[in-house]
Each structure stands twice: as structure tokens, then as C-alpha cells.
Design a protein around this motif. Structure first.
Motif, PDB file in Angstrom:
ATOM      1  N   LEU A  10       0.822  -1.199   0.000  1.00 35.61           N
ATOM      2  CA  LEU A  10       0.000   0.000   0.000  1.00 35.61           C
ATOM      3  C   LEU A  10       0.858   1.252   0.000  1.00 35.61           C
ATOM      4  O   LEU A  10       1.975   1.259   0.523  1.00 35.61           O
ATOM      5  N   GLY A  48      -4.068   3.381  -1.446  1.00 30.79           N
ATOM      6  CA  GLY A  48      -4.096   2.638  -2.709  1.00 30.79           C
ATOM      7  C   GLY A  48      -3.039   1.550  -2.734  1.00 30.79           C
ATOM      8  O   GLY A  48      -2.171   1.469  -1.870  1.00 30.79           O
ATOM      9  N   GLU A  49      -3.119   0.714  -3.753  1.00 28.67           N
ATOM     10  CA  GLU A  49      -2.222  -0.434  -3.869  1.00 28.67           C
ATOM     11  C   GLU A  49      -1.128  -0.168  -4.898  1.00 28.67           C
ATOM     12  O   GLU A  49      -1.420   0.109  -6.066  1.00 28.67           O
ATOM     13  N   ARG A  73      -0.301  -5.832  -6.131  1.00 30.38           N
ATOM     14  CA  ARG A  73      -1.125  -6.947  -5.631  1.00 30.38           C
ATOM     15  C   ARG A  73      -0.748  -8.139  -6.488  1.00 30.38           C
ATOM     16  O   ARG A  73      -1.163  -8.231  -7.637  1.00 30.38           O
ATOM     17  N   HIS A 112      -7.650  -4.236 -13.245  1.00 28.68           N
ATOM     18  CA  HIS A 112      -7.401  -3.790 -11.866  1.00 28.68           C
ATOM     19  C   HIS A 112      -6.650  -2.462 -11.885  1.00 28.68           C
ATOM     20  O   HIS A 112      -6.964  -1.534 -11.123  1.00 28.68           O
ATOM     21  N   ALA A 124      -7.800   1.317 -10.672  1.00 29.91           N
ATOM     22  CA  ALA A 124      -6.994   2.091  -9.725  1.00 29.91           C
ATOM     23  C   ALA A 124      -6.825   3.532 -10.199  1.00 29.91           C
ATOM     24  O   ALA A 124      -6.808   4.465  -9.389  1.00 29.91           O
ATOM     25  N   VAL A 172     -10.237   0.648  -5.676  1.00 33.63           N
ATOM     26  CA  VAL A 172      -9.402  -0.491  -5.295  1.00 33.63           C
ATOM     27  C   VAL A 172     -10.275  -1.739  -5.286  1.00 33.63           C
ATOM     28  O   VAL A 172     -11.378  -1.721  -4.717  1.00 33.63           O
ATOM     29  N   ARG A 193     -10.581  -6.029  -4.720  1.00 36.52           N
ATOM     30  CA  ARG A 193     -10.040  -7.286  -4.216  1.00 36.52           C
ATOM     31  C   ARG A 193     -11.044  -8.393  -4.532  1.00 36.52           C
ATOM     32  O   ARG A 193     -12.241  -8.132  -4.698  1.00 36.52           O
ATOM     33  N   TRP A 215     -15.004  -3.746  -3.698  1.00 33.36           N
ATOM     34  CA  TRP A 215     -14.347  -2.498  -4.063  1.00 33.36           C
ATOM     35  C   TRP A 215     -14.449  -1.461  -2.945  1.00 33.36           C
ATOM     36  O   TRP A 215     -15.313  -1.528  -2.090  1.00 33.36           O
ATOM     37  N   LEU A 275     -10.773   5.445  -3.187  1.00 27.34           N
ATOM     38  CA  LEU A 275      -9.656   6.197  -2.630  1.00 27.34           C
ATOM     39  C   LEU A 275     -10.046   7.670  -2.475  1.00 27.34           C
ATOM     40  O   LEU A 275     -10.750   8.203  -3.339  1.00 27.34           O
TER      41      LEU A 275
END
Length: 234
Positions: free
Chosen positions: A129, A134-135, A138, A206, A210, A215, A217, A225, A228
Motif C-alpha cells: 500500500l 491505494g495499492e 497486488r 485492476h 486504480a 481499489v 479485491r 471495491w 480512494l
């Protein structure tokens, strides 16, 4: 396997045992399965619903000294193909004090330690992160969560143990409000990719989500979801 490497880094990968399993175990298993199917090829040839009927009819007509090597050899070759595909999908994580390298299928990317505010494993995915939640990454793998934790904490990274934003996720259902413009269409497309097992396409979408500040998963084939506060351009 986690091991100390020159340059003061820790490498986490599947280790030699995984390599042996794929490159030796898969072909041997395939050869055994092929020999077993050859032994009952006459019976299988009588099952109209079974695929590759022509192959089993041919094996049934051949003498044993020819049928068994061919049946076992073709299945062993299929095992080698599976090993090759598995090797391409293996993730190797090289953790240093200042950066981590994520390597898969001949391609690698580096993520700077200064940009990372949290590291954890979510199901089978390693997640990094940044400060807005945010990521940065992943990456799905079968790597041990404990070995990853040990590698990152040993190098002083902020291991959180679990997703600090987990309670913010909502289950995606097509058409529900709350998403930014264009996100629902991307989630529809990504759901199709997930359902069909198209991992590369799902990863690409994905990234597109973003950029919209969404985000995503997965839990099985269900998408969840969250938004952000400040979308980040990658």
C-alpha cells in the motif's frame, strides 16, 4: 524458501522442492496417468461422451508394446507443458532495505521502500500500500505468508498483518450507485475475465480501476471495491 543473499537482501520463492515437483513430478504423474488410460482405452473408446475418442480407439487397436509408450509419452509431455506454465507463473520476491523486486514470467518490477506504508497478505495475494490507501502492488502466488512476513520485517518494512482498509470494501453488484463514471463498465469486464480465468486481463483492468480511484479485491470469483480519497496516476 527464504534465504540470505549477497547485498543484504532476502529472497522468497518456492525453493528447489517446488521446481522438482513441477519438472519431475508433473511428467511422472502424467506418464502414470497416460499408462492407466491406455490400459482401459478400449472401455473409454466406448464412452461417446469422453473426449479424444479417436486417440483411444487408436491406442486400443495398437499392440501393447506400442500403445503404452505412446500413451505414457503423450501424457508425460502434457505434464512438462504444465510444469512450464507453472514455472512462468511463479513469483519471486527479493526484499532489500530500500526496495523490493517482484519477479514473474521473465519480468520484474521494483517498488521503493519510501513509497510503501503497509505490506500484508490478502488470501493468496501479496499487497503493498501507499499513503493514500491505494495499492502499489497486488501479486497472487502460493508463497508462504509467514516467510513473506519474516522477509519484510527482517528488512524493516511496515508489515501490517492484514488489510487496514478491509472494512471499507463493498461487494460489487452491477448497476449499484457509488462508483465513479466508467468504473461499473470496467468491473463488468473484469468480472468476465475473472469468471473465465483470464488473469492477465483481470490484472490489467485492476490497474485501470486504480486510475479511477477504485481499489478491487477478490474473494473467489466475487469482486469487492472501495474508493480512494485521492486517486493516484500510475
Amino acid at each position: 524458501m527464504a534465504a540470505r543473499e549477497p547485498g543484504d537482501v532476502v529472497v522468497v520463492d518456492g525453493g528447489p522442492g517446488e521446481q522438482v515437483l513441477m519438472w519431475v513430478g508433473f511428467p511422472l504423474l502424467g506418464a502414470g496417468l497416460g499408462a492407466g488410460l491406455t490400459a482401459v482405452s478400449g472401455w473409454i473408446a466406448g464412452l461417446a461422451w469422453f473426449p479424444f475418442q479417436g486417440v483411444f480407439e487408436l491406442l486400443d487397436r495398437w499392440p501393447d508394446q506400442r500403445a503404452y509408450p505412446v500413451g505414457a509419452g503423450v501424457a508425460a509431455l502434457a505434464g512438462l507443458v504444465l510444469a512450464f506454465l507453472g514455472a512462468r507463473e511463479r513469483l519471486t520476491v527479493t526484499v532489500g532495505h530500500r526496495s523490493v523486486r517482484l519477479h514473474r514470467d521473465g519480468h520484474g518490477r521494483d517498488v521503493a521502500r519510501a513509497a510503501v506504508t503497509g505490506v500484508f497478505v490478502d488470501g493468496r495475494a501479496l499487497v503493498l500500500l501507499y499513503d493514500a490507501g491505494g495499492e502499489l502492488a497486488r501479486e497472487r502466488s502460493d508463497l508462504s505468508a509467514e516467510r513473506l512476513r519474516a522477509a519484510f520485517t527482517r528488512q524493516g518494512w511496515p508489515w501490517t498483518g492484514q488489510d487496514p482498509h478491509r472494512d471499507a470494501y463493498r461487494r460489487w453488484v452491477a448497476g449499484l450507485p457509488g462508483l465513479p463514471p466508467g468504473a461499473d463498465a470496467l468491473l463488468r469486464a473484469r468480472q468476465r475475465a475473472v469468471d473465465r480465468g483470464h488473469g492477465d486481463e483481470a490484472r490489467e483492468l485492476h490497474g485501470e480501476l486504480a486510475r479511477l480511484g477504485v481499489v478491487v479485491r477478490d474473494e473467489g470469483k466475487r469482486q469487492y471495491w472501495r474508493l480512494l480519497p485521492h486517486p493516484r496516476n500510475h
